[in-house]
Design an enzyme around this catalytic site. Structure first.
Site, PDB file in Angstrom:
ATOM      1  N   LYS A  97      27.110-101.934 -32.831  1.00 42.03           N
ATOM      2  CA  LYS A  97      26.144-102.685 -34.064  1.00 42.03           C
ATOM      3  C   LYS A  97      25.956-101.976 -34.934  1.00 42.03           C
ATOM      4  O   LYS A  97      25.943-102.643 -36.201  1.00 42.03           O
ATOM      5  CB  LYS A  97      25.138-103.081 -32.900  1.00 42.03           C
ATOM      6  N   GLU A 109      35.379-113.847 -43.337  1.00 39.77           N
ATOM      7  CA  GLU A 109      34.404-113.905 -42.420  1.00 39.77           C
ATOM      8  C   GLU A 109      34.917-114.460 -40.947  1.00 39.77           C
ATOM      9  O   GLU A 109      34.796-113.673 -39.987  1.00 39.77           O
ATOM     10  CB  GLU A 109      33.043-114.194 -42.894  1.00 39.77           C
TER      11      GLU A 109
END
Ligand code: G6P
Length: 617
Positions: free
Chosen positions: A612, A490
């Protein structure tokens, strides 16, 4: 064709007593966070004239255009478009109009048979200006309205011809007091405001400011909105439906920046509050229980689960990987995490005792939805960890646990990851039924975590100083072991997303199987070296990197002095259990990437080429 994934675009419409273009533009602003490259608006003025304004660029530019033309109108539709192919220019921007310039359409999604329909329309004399598939829609409506002689029936006929996924809003000069809206596999919601005003949007964020009372359109719905009323038909069967009013369960905190320069920094700084909101009322340390209201209805079914498959994309996928470690460790149930985009095409055995767990911030990610749909008839339990209440995934799943992180605006996900990992920890504890030696320790640790997250946030100035030293490198390696491994993945994603530096996440134990070949003085490593049973192993990995001249930034647990001698820079996190380390590590890596991106002066909230919410494949 312009194969832009238009579904990542935004639709807003308004009909009511206010100046319609003002309301639509404000709605488009609320959708800016999704990412876009052009905008447009169409309205029917009180005089009966139709106005179409569109351009490439930001909503601010559209506002200037609107000011110049000073429309007076109570009916308008607008759009933010996100292109990958086909220029983001004013011709391709929405709304699109028919040749007669009296029917206007905004469209999210992809019309798969547009080529065929376009050829037929060309044969019938229609002319096309844009590279989009969307432009066929107003012309097809025009064609049928002329054939049938009724606007609603003509629109319905056109909708029945469209194949693919779409959400559309339509206005017409001859119907000056109505907005038409329809959808198939692409979200659309109608806000029912005071004084009989209606706000239509593809994302509830554009509606929140006006009302919480909404009607979610379902696939096949055609809504006829106004004047003063809302009618819904199924355009495939032509039968009328009663609109089902629901209440948006949104955190109505208006997404204002306050003291922050952008949403990403604001959202990173919300980590302590995010953990607090996710555990609020769910962790009961006195009774030593975890209470998850969203799972109560399926608690018996959960007793029979012997395998969990987690599906997700992007940052949510990495949260899932952390969840795999925690659930296996604490609840002892085998977990497999799959990228939703892979899962949906795989042909794997799937028994009814396997549970599918979808993780998604937006609840609208197309691949994750497809994964849930794939197992629809398998008879297995489908759970969700979702941030956006009322979203498609929240509605598709049998049960779930909401993240309660509040709206996330920056394209790169930060607080949602923290919330997802916190919820996964709660689910692990819940599924374990207390039968794990670390149960109480972990439960209690969760309570102290918001304060520890705040201690990490307080390191921001120090992290900034370190980050600036590394801003000019072209590549970065992120390594970790155990819980540090998904955290490293991540961390690498965050760096590439917002600072455009190539970054790779690797299990530190794999260094000798490839990545070590890359190491030299120009290839830095971000090493996660926090206190775990594997600490000595990761220290050896760092030694190996150092021996090859590679610069190292390490994150270690407070008290580890030995590491200082090994690496160029150390960031210390407070002591916590290995299970909860990812929650503190994430903030450090988010800040590290953030400050590099800031120094490079990139548009942090809207990184290039990213959106997004990825609502098409
Ligand atoms: C996009 C966003 C990422 C997000 C991913 C999955 O790529 O830019 O930040 O992690 O989608 O989105 P979801 O809403 O399903 O969590």
């Amino acid at each position: 064709m312009d194969s832009a994934p238009k579904d990542m675009c935004g639709i807003v419409g308004y009909i009511g007593s206010k100046e319609a273009t003002d309301v639509v533009v404000e709605g488009l602003r609320a959708l800016e966070y999704r990412g876009y490259d052009s905008t447009g608006i169409a309205c029917i003025e009180d005089s009966g004239n139709a106005k179409l304004l569109k351009q490439s660029g930001r909503v601010d530019n559209l506002i200037s255009l609107i000011k110049e033309s000073a429309p007076r109108s109570h009916v308008a539709i607008g759009h933010t478009r996100w292109a990958t192919h086909g220029l983001p220019n004013s011709v391709n921007a929405h709304p699109h109009a028919n040749n007669n310039q009296d029917i206007f359409v905004v469209h999210n999604g992809i019309i798969e048979n547009y080529q065929e329909l376009k050829e037929q329309l060309i044969k019938n004399g229609y002319i096309f200006k844009s590279q989009t598939d969307s432009e066929i829609i107003p012309n097809l409506i025009d064609y049928y309205v002329r054939q049938i002689g009724s606007f609603e029936k003509g629109l319905s006929a056109a909708l029945n011809d469209l194949k693919g996924a779409f959400a559309i809003a339509v206005i017409a000069k001859n119907k000056p007091k109505t907005i038409y809206a329809a959808k198939v596999s692409s979200p659309l919601v109608i806000g029912v405001g005071k004084n009989k005003e209606y706000i239509l949007a593809s994302d509830p964020n554009a509606i929140l400011e006006h009302t919480k009372e909404v009607v979610f359109l379902e696939d096949g719905d055609l809504a006829v909105i106004g004047p003063d009323k809302l009618k819904i038909y199924n355009f495939k069967k032509s039968n009328k439906k009663k609109p089902k009013l629901e209440l948006l369960d949104y955190d109505q905190e208006k997404a204002s920046l306050g003291q922050f320069p952008n949403f990403m920094l604001k959202e990173i700084f919300e980590a302590p509050k995010t953990i607090q909101s996710a555990i609020l009322g769910r962790v009961r340390p006195d009774e030593k229980i975890i209470k998850l209201g969203g799972l109560e209805g399926v608690s018996t079914q959960l007793n029979y689960i012997d395998r969990i498959v987690i599906v997700a994309c992007g940052t949510s996928y990495y949260a899932g990987l952390v969840g795999e470690y925690i659930i296996e460790d604490i609840a002892g149930i085998p977990v497999e995490v799959q990228l939703a985009s892979e899962f949906k095409y795989r042909n794997e055995p799937f028994s009814r005792s396997t549970m599918l767990l979808a993780i998604s911030q937006s609840g609208e990610t197309a691949d994750t939805i497809a994964a849930l749909e794939k197992v629809k008839d398998f008879g297995c339990l489908r759970l969700g960890i979702i941030n956006t209440t009322g979203s498609t995934i929240a509605r598709l799943t049998d049960a779930g646990v909401y993240c309660h992180a509040g709206p996330e605006r920056a394209v790169a996900s930060t607080k949602a990851f923290i919330a997802q990992v916190t919820v996964l920890t709660l689910i692990a504890l819940y599924l374990s039924k207390g039968n794990n030696k670390n149960y109480t320790k972990l439960l209690e640790e969760l309570i102290s975590l918001p304060q520890k997250a705040q201690d990490v946030i307080d390191l921001a100035p120090e992290i900034k100083k370190i980050a600036l030293k590394y801003k000019n490198y072209r590549s970065f390696l992120f390594i970790g072991r155990g819980y540090g491994y998904p955290s490293a993945l991540e961390g690498a994603l965050k760096l590439k997303e917002i600072s455009y530096i190539h970054a790779e996440g690797y299990a530190a134990g794999e260094m000798k199987h490839g990545p070590l070949a890359l190491i030299d003085k120009d290839f830095p490593t971000f090493a996660i070296a926090t206190n775990t049973n594997d600490l000595d192993k990761i220290m050896s990995n760092i030694e190996e990197i150092r021996a090859r001249g590679g610069p190292v930034v390490a994150v270690a647990t407070k008290g580890n002095k030995a590491i200082k001698r090994l690496v160029q820079d150390v960031i210390y996190i407070p002591k916590t259990l290995s299970h909860t380390q990812p929650l503190l590590l994430a903030t450090i890596m988010q800040l590290f990437s953030y400050y590099i991106a800031e120094a490079k002066k990139v548009d942090i909230d809207h990184p290039r080429n990213l959106a997004k919410s990825v609502t098409v494949e």
